[in-house]
Structures are given as C-alpha cells and as structure tokens.
Scaffold this active site. Structure first.
Site, PDB file in Angstrom:
ATOM      1  CG  ASP A 190      -0.456  -7.070   5.360  1.00 43.24           C
ATOM      2  OD1 ASP A 190       0.123  -5.997   5.646  1.00 43.24           O
ATOM      3  OD2 ASP A 190       0.037  -7.902   4.579  1.00 43.24           O
ATOM      4  N   GLY A 195      -0.148   6.726  -0.048  1.00 46.05           N
ATOM      5  CA  GLY A 195       0.448   5.596  -0.764  1.00 46.05           C
ATOM      6  C   GLY A 195       0.179   5.587  -2.260  1.00 46.05           C
TER       7      GLY A 195
HETATM    8  P1  ITT Z   1       0.315  -0.484   9.617  1.00 44.04           P
HETATM    9  O1  ITT Z   1       1.057  -1.716   9.144  1.00 44.04           O
HETATM   10  O2  ITT Z   1       0.918   0.191  10.799  1.00 44.04           O
HETATM   11  O3  ITT Z   1      -1.145  -0.742   9.825  1.00 44.04           O
HETATM   12  P2  ITT Z   1       0.687   0.577   6.883  1.00 44.04           P
HETATM   13  O4  ITT Z   1       0.254   1.905   6.345  1.00 44.04           O
HETATM   14  O5  ITT Z   1       2.086   0.120   6.622  1.00 44.04           O
HETATM   15  O6  ITT Z   1       0.349   0.624   8.453  1.00 44.04           O
HETATM   16  P3  ITT Z   1      -0.284  -1.801   5.453  1.00 44.04           P
HETATM   17  O7  ITT Z   1       0.869  -2.650   5.822  1.00 44.04           O
HETATM   18  O8  ITT Z   1      -1.631  -2.399   5.549  1.00 44.04           O
HETATM   19  O9  ITT Z   1      -0.337  -0.494   6.356  1.00 44.04           O
HETATM   20  O10 ITT Z   1      -0.166  -1.218   3.984  1.00 44.04           O
HETATM   21  C1  ITT Z   1       0.861  -1.540   3.106  1.00 44.04           C
HETATM   22  C2  ITT Z   1       0.976  -0.538   2.032  1.00 44.04           C
HETATM   23  O11 ITT Z   1      -0.057  -0.754   1.076  1.00 44.04           O
HETATM   24  C3  ITT Z   1       0.809   0.894   2.479  1.00 44.04           C
HETATM   25  O12 ITT Z   1       2.002   1.402   2.980  1.00 44.04           O
HETATM   26  C4  ITT Z   1       0.416   1.543   1.147  1.00 44.04           C
HETATM   27  O13 ITT Z   1       1.532   1.743   0.367  1.00 44.04           O
HETATM   28  C5  ITT Z   1      -0.431   0.479   0.472  1.00 44.04           C
HETATM   29  N1  ITT Z   1      -1.842   0.738   0.753  1.00 44.04           N
HETATM   30  C6  ITT Z   1      -2.649   0.016   1.547  1.00 44.04           C
HETATM   31  N2  ITT Z   1      -3.887   0.563   1.580  1.00 44.04           N
HETATM   32  C7  ITT Z   1      -3.845   1.630   0.795  1.00 44.04           C
HETATM   33  C8  ITT Z   1      -4.801   2.617   0.439  1.00 44.04           C
HETATM   34  O14 ITT Z   1      -6.033   2.609   0.926  1.00 44.04           O
HETATM   35  N3  ITT Z   1      -4.417   3.596  -0.380  1.00 44.04           N
HETATM   36  C9  ITT Z   1      -3.170   3.635  -0.870  1.00 44.04           C
HETATM   37  N4  ITT Z   1      -2.218   2.771  -0.582  1.00 44.04           N
HETATM   38  C10 ITT Z   1      -2.543   1.763   0.246  1.00 44.04           C
END
Ligand code: ITT
Length: 395
Positions: free
Chosen positions: A77, A161
């Site tokens: 997460d 993101g």
């Molecule tokens: P899964 O839950 O299916 O793994 P996800 O992309 O929603 O996919 P997360 O819940 O871990 O993954 O991520 C939450 C949010 O945090 C993600 O949608 C991005 O907006 C932000 N985020 C996380 N890591 C990031 C990164 O490396 N670069 C930019 N934004 C990131």
C-alpha cells in the site's frame, strides 16, 4: 516457491519481478490466478492496509483450495504524504477528491493547498508498506520512503499518479521526469521491496537450517488422517482493540465457517472481519466498552441443531451468577448461551442451558492469566463438540 502479488498495477508486478526474482521463481499477479476478491482497505496506516490485502487473499485462497504450502502472498500500500497537509492524502491517495478524479485535478489541488508554503514547508514523501503473508500464516512487513518537495507546477510525463508534483532537489527534476530505472532505484516501493527481499532471504535460510518446510501449514488435516468437522465456529470475546492473538489464532486455524465475537472489540470489527476472511459469516455483539456503535446488544443464531443466544452479558449480571442469562436464553428459545465480559473461560450447564464463555483473547483474568478462545465443531448431524483453548503465554 510462488509469490502472489495482490495488485492490479502492471508496473508494480514488473518491479516486483525485477527485485524478488531471486527469492521466488514464480511471481504472479492475483488476477493471473483468477482471484477477483477485492479486500476493503479500511486500515488507518499503509501497513494495516497492506496486511488486510495480503491476509484477505490468503483466506480467499485457503477457502477456495488454491493455496500451496510454499506460497507467499504479498501486497503493498502506498501513497503521498504532504507535511503541510498533516500527512494527507496518505492512505487516501487513490481516493483523494474521489477515485475517478483525474490526477491533473488532484495534483492541481495539492499545489493550490500549498500556495503559501515555501522551502522546507513543501516537504512531502511517497511511502510504501509491503506485507508478506506465508501460507502457514506468518506475517512480515517492510517500509520504504521517497522524499522530496511539492513542486510549484506539475512537470514530466513518466510514472503515474502524483509523480509530476514530487520535486527532487538533488536531481533538479520531478519524479515524473526520471526514467523508470532511475525511479525504481530510489523509490519508496523499490526500497520496501529490497528490504522485504533481504528479510525473506534471512527467514527462508533460518527455516532451512531449522528443517522447517516453509508453508507446511497446519490446516491440512486430511494428511494427518484427521477428518475435518462438518462446520466450525470460532468464539472469542473481549479483545479490547488488541488483535494480535486473534490474528494468530485465525491464521493457525485456517478454515472456519462462523466467527462469533461476544463484545468489546472496541472498533476493530471491520479489521477482524477481514482477518477472518471472505467466506466466513461473522457475528459481533455490543460490549460495555463498545461506545458509538450500531452493533446489536443480543443475537439469536442457529448453528447445527442448537439455537444460541449471543450476548456480552453485562445486562444479565454474569459477573454474579449465570441464572439470569440462562433464563433469558430460555425465553428466547435457546439451549446455548454464549457470553463474555468476565474475561474468564467457562463451560457450564445452568438450568438446562449450556452457558459458554471463551474468556478473553487479549486480557485474561482467570488464575493462570492465559488468553483463551473456544472452538466449536459442528458434526454433520448438528451436534456440538466444545474445545476450550488456552494460548500458551501470559499477558
Ligand atoms: P493496487 O492497489 O491495485 O496495487 P494502486 O495503484 O491503487 O494499485 P496503491 O493503493 O498502492 O496502488 O497506491 C495509492 C495511490 O498512491 C496511487 O493511486 C497513486 O495515486 C499514489 N502513488 C503510489 N505510489 C506512487 C508512485 O510511485 N508515483 C506516483 N503516485 C503514487
């Protein structure tokens, strides 16, 4: 050995394969195994959410006979934490301003929120928490951080993101202006994955030295000649917001059909439900310390051939004696009364009603002070067999 990674994000899987390729030969996304179970992320920290995802998938695989002895279920997460916004959006990063809102809008809003912030006041970081759950129920965590400043305008098209607004002073670029290789080598997820790899290598090596066959999980009862009961109820009480013992018990028991909590979970019902797993029907009643909840005071439920009265017990004077409780159970047509509150295990027939108390799973009060719970096996013809279990530790 197989690692099942709980994500929809293809970039994550690629990164995981690069970093953990020497721990497991087979690394697959949950969707590649046809797992469509979506754990609800109700945790307040990245670590809680990562564990909810991984243990939820493990329970799903166990219930669907998909779990292999040497499987490791892994999840992460992650999110952006902005100091000036008191750590927000944090665990809500994906849901910030609504899940369907574009990142152009989310990024513009964060820049707007920081319009009066200068220099270090713009500090922010991506955080990542990885959780690995072994088939035998052991749980491991690792963390990684990727620090920078919130940019005054979004820049760059790589990544995803919030990458365009995390400015990295030592590179003079935003995260979205780094190449994928550059980002992976310093990112929060890369760091957390490498920390997890080191931890797993050590654990697996220790297991090998001790002769433990990783993942020889105990719920394979058929192998030992034991027959699994038709159905099983796990009964616990008085966890009072301290769920580590309960998590261990759920992992060790493997498949259960019903879960009963007799009050004073103190707000962790959602988490407990996730730990119990998708296919488990859960019952929670309200305890005297469960303030501000909508939980029912009492429940009448039928398991096998027994009608059971489930209650915390403080309204029925269970600290004094069990006659009022037994009377109330009878009035409701029940032959079994399950209660908590006293933090002392009990299995006693009172006026024709079997009164059972699993004791407290976290804060025992009986002489030996051992945390306790109860397992009820239900036979095919609906009869109960009670197992009062004490954990072999004091609290
Ligand atoms: P899964 O839950 O299916 O793994 P996800 O992309 O929603 O996919 P997360 O819940 O871990 O993954 O991520 C939450 C949010 O945090 C993600 O949608 C991005 O907006 C932000 N985020 C996380 N890591 C990031 C990164 O490396 N670069 C930019 N934004 C990131």
């Amino acid at each position: 050995m197989r690692i099942i990674f709980a994500t929809h994000n293809k970039n994550k899987i690629r990164e995981v394969r690069q970093i953990l390729g020497d721990v497991a030969s087979d690394i697959v996304a949950k969707s590649e195994l046809g797992i469509d179970f979506e754990p609800v992320e109700t945790g307040k920290t990245f670590a809680e959410n990562a564990e909810l995802k991984a243990s939820g998938i493990r329970s799903y695989m166990l219930a669907h006979d998909m779990l292999q002895d040497d499987d490791i279920i892994m999840s992460d997460d992650s999110g952006l934490c902005v100091n000036y916004m008191l750590g927000m959006p944090g665990v809500y990063s994906a849901r910030y301003l609504g899940e369907d809102t574009s990142y152009d809008v989310k990024n513009a809003r964060i820049i707007q929120e920081l319009r009066f912030a200068e220099g270090d006041e713009r500090a922010a970081h991506f955080a990542c928490s990885i959780c690995a759950v072994f088939a035998d129920g052991r749980v491991f965590h690792s963390e990684g951080k990727f620090e920078g400043l919130i940019a005054k305008e979004p820049k760059g098209t790589n990544g995803f993101g919030y990458d365009p607004i995390l400015y990295l002073p030592e590179y003079g670029r935003t995260s979205a202006e780094l190449t994928p290789e550059e980002k992976n080598s310093i990112s929060h997820r890369g760091k957390a994955l490498r920390a997890m790899r080191d931890q797993l290598m050590k654990v697996l090596e220790d297991d090998r030295k001790k002769g433990i066959n990783q993942g020889a999980f105990p719920e394979k009862k058929e192998d030992s000649g034991l027959v699994r009961p038709f159905q099983t109820i796990l009964v616990v009480s008085d966890s009072h917001h301290k769920d580590d013992n309960l998590k261990d018990v759920l992992s060790r028991l493997g498949m259960i059909d019903f879960f009963v909590h007799l009050g004073d979970a103190e707000g962790t019902e959602g988490l407990i439900q996730q730990y119990a797993g998708d296919g488990v029907k859960c019952f929670f009643v309200q305890g005297n310390n469960d303030f501000f909840t909508n939980l029912p005071r009492d429940i009448v439920a039928t398991f096998g051939k027994h009608k059971c009265f489930l209650t915390h017990g403080h309204y029925y004077g269970v600290n004094m004696d069990l006659s009022i409780l037994a009377e109330e159970a009878k009035i409701r047509g029940c032959d079994v009364a399950m209660f908590g509150h006293t933090h002392r295990p009990c299995l006693k027939m009172v006026n024709g009603v079997m009164c059972i108390n699993p004791g407290s799973i976290s804060f025992p009060r009986q002489m030996d002070r051992k945390p306790s719970y109860m397992v009820i096996d239900i036979s095919e013809d609906g009869e109960f067999t009670y197992h009062q279990v004490l954990l072999d530790k004091w609290t």
